[in-house]
Write an enzyme that holds these catalytic residues in place. Sequence first.
Site: not given
Length: 392
Positions: A195, A305
């Site tokens: 990520e 997120e």
Amino acid sequence: MVALAIAAAILQAHAAIPEMNNSQQLSVQIQKKLKLLNKPALHTIYSEDGDIIDCVDIYKQPAFDHPALKNHTIQMEPDWGVDWKMSVEQNEPFQVWQRSGRCPEGTIPIRRVREQDLLRVNSLDSFGKNFFYGSSKLGAEVNRSTSILYTAGYNYIGASGQINVWNPKVDLPNDFTASRIWLKNGPSENFESVEAGWMVNRRLYGDTKTRFSVHWTVDSYKSTGCFDLTCSGFVQTNPKIVLGAVIDPISTRGGQQFIISVGMFQDPRSRNWWLNVQGWPVGYWPPTLFGYLRHSATLVEWGGEVFSSHVKKVPHTRTAMGSGDYAGRHYRHASYVMLPRIVDNSLQLKYPERVGTWANEPFCYSADNYQRTYATEPVFFYGGPGRSRDCH
């Protein structure tokens, strides 16, 4: 008799040494951890934002503490055999520390971890690690809220996108908010991922500044992997980028937008997962770290997120995602990902054939893959304020 006298003298000497109290024991453990994390610096840069950047011999970096990399040979540059160039706007952000100096050839820059960083965590072993999100009986994540664009169903060996940069509010001490790209493979309860993007994480960094950040895991954050270079695994080769350093400038509502161009691509020959930022190769995650991801990803996600123990609960956290505006505000207000791209076995950067959007809590953090006209490519907008009139 002589033996008894010697034994008595030894016991008396040991009794005279005071036992360390809990505070002293913690101090010893912290110094040991700091020595492990902070490798010897050949040069040090003091950034105007308060960070200390150590220039560490490229062969002495944390990656090589990992048992899987014991005899690893560094791949200094990717050998993709494909043109992975990603367009970068002229107003690209840069990192604050770069104004204060540069690292010499043969070294990489690493943000120094300090004692106060370790004192913020529940345990020294958890420093730099992502929180395990936890699952309900139905398998849903209970501490994480996402608004994402996704594609699945193929074998992906790369993904990229242009993400505009904001500085959203973080409410609770252990909350964090991030905008990034994820490449994943494996079952939902035990997935592997790499990520990259930007993040605001007070628990990790000790402030509420927006920072470039990466992460990896091989067990859905239960125990493996970490952010940036706070554990062994990621091999850095670029002396110009610091993982975990502050990004500046950032976008303003109704004003100028600043983006970071982020990509992760698997070298077809070495199978290393290379990180690319602003068109520069930064380093890679070796395939020996992974099982499922050793060969390819099967899911790509772009978006935002929020981690908090107060998502999906009443009262909801006030931690914002993206800019803090809902996706429907669109240009110059909402956070976005432009030019989302994947690489499959055709070895070409292209828009995914099939995409979907997902928002766990659309009244708190929304998602909109907005296409202005039939002749233009969609732009993925996402984000929201957290607790508000619509999110309780």
